[in-house]
Design a protein around this motif. Structure first.
Motif, PDB file in Angstrom:
ATOM      1  N   GLY A 129      17.551  22.473  -7.153  1.00  0.00           N
ATOM      2  CA  GLY A 129      18.207  23.018  -8.187  1.00  0.00           C
ATOM      3  C   GLY A 129      17.430  24.477  -8.414  1.00  0.00           C
ATOM      4  O   GLY A 129      18.223  25.626  -8.791  1.00  0.00           O
ATOM      5  N   SER A 130      16.184  24.452  -8.694  1.00  0.00           N
ATOM      6  CA  SER A 130      15.472  25.552  -8.890  1.00  0.00           C
ATOM      7  C   SER A 130      15.475  26.613  -7.746  1.00  0.00           C
ATOM      8  O   SER A 130      15.609  27.791  -7.989  1.00  0.00           O
ATOM      9  CB  SER A 130      14.029  25.355  -9.075  1.00  0.00           C
ATOM     10  OG  SER A 130      13.553  24.571 -10.105  1.00  0.00           O
ATOM     11  N   GLN A 157      10.789  11.598  -5.039  1.00  0.00           N
ATOM     12  CA  GLN A 157      12.164  11.481  -4.352  1.00  0.00           C
ATOM     13  C   GLN A 157      13.056  12.310  -5.497  1.00  0.00           C
ATOM     14  O   GLN A 157      14.061  12.760  -5.443  1.00  0.00           O
ATOM     15  CB  GLN A 157      12.586  10.249  -4.143  1.00  0.00           C
ATOM     16  CG  GLN A 157      12.082   9.967  -2.805  1.00  0.00           C
ATOM     17  CD  GLN A 157      12.132   8.446  -2.396  1.00  0.00           C
ATOM     18  OE1 GLN A 157      12.601   7.537  -3.233  1.00  0.00           O
ATOM     19  NE2 GLN A 157      11.905   7.919  -1.080  1.00  0.00           N
ATOM     20  N   ARG A 158      12.789  11.975  -6.725  1.00  0.00           N
ATOM     21  CA  ARG A 158      13.691  12.285  -7.965  1.00  0.00           C
ATOM     22  C   ARG A 158      13.272  13.895  -8.224  1.00  0.00           C
ATOM     23  O   ARG A 158      14.069  14.669  -8.656  1.00  0.00           O
ATOM     24  CB  ARG A 158      13.278  11.650  -9.145  1.00  0.00           C
ATOM     25  CG  ARG A 158      13.579  10.380  -9.051  1.00  0.00           C
ATOM     26  CD  ARG A 158      13.218   9.563 -10.553  1.00  0.00           C
ATOM     27  NE  ARG A 158      13.928   8.226 -10.618  1.00  0.00           N
ATOM     28  CZ  ARG A 158      13.319   7.016 -10.543  1.00  0.00           C
ATOM     29  NH1 ARG A 158      11.869   7.441 -10.984  1.00  0.00           N
ATOM     30  NH2 ARG A 158      13.591   6.029 -10.756  1.00  0.00           N
ATOM     31  N   THR A 159      12.161  14.348  -7.685  1.00  0.00           N
ATOM     32  CA  THR A 159      11.680  15.728  -8.067  1.00  0.00           C
ATOM     33  C   THR A 159      12.666  16.609  -6.978  1.00  0.00           C
ATOM     34  O   THR A 159      12.713  17.830  -7.162  1.00  0.00           O
ATOM     35  CB  THR A 159      10.131  15.938  -7.780  1.00  0.00           C
ATOM     36  OG1 THR A 159       9.620  15.102  -8.592  1.00  0.00           O
ATOM     37  CG2 THR A 159       9.727  17.348  -8.143  1.00  0.00           C
ATOM     38  N   ARG A 210       0.688  -1.021   0.086  1.00  0.00           N
ATOM     39  CA  ARG A 210      -0.038   0.162   0.004  1.00  0.00           C
ATOM     40  C   ARG A 210       0.726   1.349   0.058  1.00  0.00           C
ATOM     41  O   ARG A 210       0.329   2.334   0.238  1.00  0.00           O
ATOM     42  CB  ARG A 210      -0.959   0.025   1.246  1.00  0.00           C
ATOM     43  CG  ARG A 210      -1.801  -1.387   1.220  1.00  0.00           C
ATOM     44  CD  ARG A 210      -2.892  -1.084   0.143  1.00  0.00           C
ATOM     45  NE  ARG A 210      -3.845  -2.129   0.474  1.00  0.00           N
ATOM     46  CZ  ARG A 210      -4.319  -3.083  -0.733  1.00  0.00           C
ATOM     47  NH1 ARG A 210      -3.707  -3.020  -1.580  1.00  0.00           N
ATOM     48  NH2 ARG A 210      -5.086  -3.855  -0.229  1.00  0.00           N
ATOM     49  N   ALA A 211       2.044   1.067  -0.454  1.00  0.00           N
ATOM     50  CA  ALA A 211       2.899   2.430  -0.298  1.00  0.00           C
ATOM     51  C   ALA A 211       2.619   3.222  -1.648  1.00  0.00           C
ATOM     52  O   ALA A 211       2.116   2.958  -2.471  1.00  0.00           O
ATOM     53  CB  ALA A 211       4.366   1.819  -0.621  1.00  0.00           C
ATOM     54  N   CYS A 212       2.906   4.586  -1.309  1.00  0.00           N
ATOM     55  CA  CYS A 212       2.453   5.451  -2.236  1.00  0.00           C
ATOM     56  C   CYS A 212       3.171   5.288  -3.736  1.00  0.00           C
ATOM     57  O   CYS A 212       4.318   5.129  -3.822  1.00  0.00           O
ATOM     58  CB  CYS A 212       2.975   6.935  -1.605  1.00  0.00           C
ATOM     59  SG  CYS A 212       2.845   8.309  -2.938  1.00  0.00           S
ATOM     60  N   PRO A 213       2.304   5.181  -4.910  1.00  0.00           N
ATOM     61  CA  PRO A 213       2.798   5.005  -6.080  1.00  0.00           C
ATOM     62  C   PRO A 213       3.898   6.092  -6.499  1.00  0.00           C
ATOM     63  O   PRO A 213       4.476   5.759  -7.521  1.00  0.00           O
ATOM     64  CB  PRO A 213       1.766   4.577  -7.034  1.00  0.00           C
ATOM     65  CG  PRO A 213       0.560   5.269  -6.198  1.00  0.00           C
ATOM     66  CD  PRO A 213       0.863   5.238  -4.839  1.00  0.00           C
ATOM     67  N   GLY A 214       3.729   7.166  -6.154  1.00  0.00           N
ATOM     68  CA  GLY A 214       4.323   8.315  -6.451  1.00  0.00           C
ATOM     69  C   GLY A 214       5.721   8.520  -5.730  1.00  0.00           C
ATOM     70  O   GLY A 214       6.396   9.759  -6.075  1.00  0.00           O
TER      71      GLY A 214
END
Length: 103
Positions: free
Chosen positions: A79-80, A71-73, A62-66
């Motif tokens: 950087g922004s 984590q990549r974002t 049931r972990a978050c699919p996103g």
């Protein structure tokens, strides 16, 4: 939901009972975390050793699919922030970059 009758933490849980995990309480548990109420991101500098203690996106089926996208974002967001703002030191003291950003 529990698939069969079981005992969890000394409690008898009947079959087909919905079980909810309170991640906030686990994240504030003083038996797991030293100084549990303080914000200390350096706890996670050692890598994968404590990953099952921190559950911002849940665990298991049931972990978050996103989670991987989030984590990549983080790198893009950082950087922004670096690119779009004027950053200044709050004192004239030199910043030890090795201590501030260990790799």
């Amino acid at each position: 939901m529990s698939s069969k009758d079981c005992t969890i933490g000394g409690y008898n849980v009947p079959r087909e009972t919905m079980l909810l995990v309170n991640a906030w309480v686990i994240h504030k548990e003083p038996n797991i975390w030293h100084d549990a109420t303080s914000f200390k991101p350096e706890r996670f500098e050692n890598g994968e050793s404590d990953m099952n203690k921190l559950m911002p996106f849940g665990l298991g089926r049931r972990a978050c699919p996103g989670a991987s996208l989030a984590q990549r974002t983080i790198g893009l967001t950082l950087g922004s922030l670096i690119q779009c703002f004027e950053w200044e030191k709050i004192s004239e003291e030199e910043v030890d970059i090795v201590k501030a950003c260990p790799i």
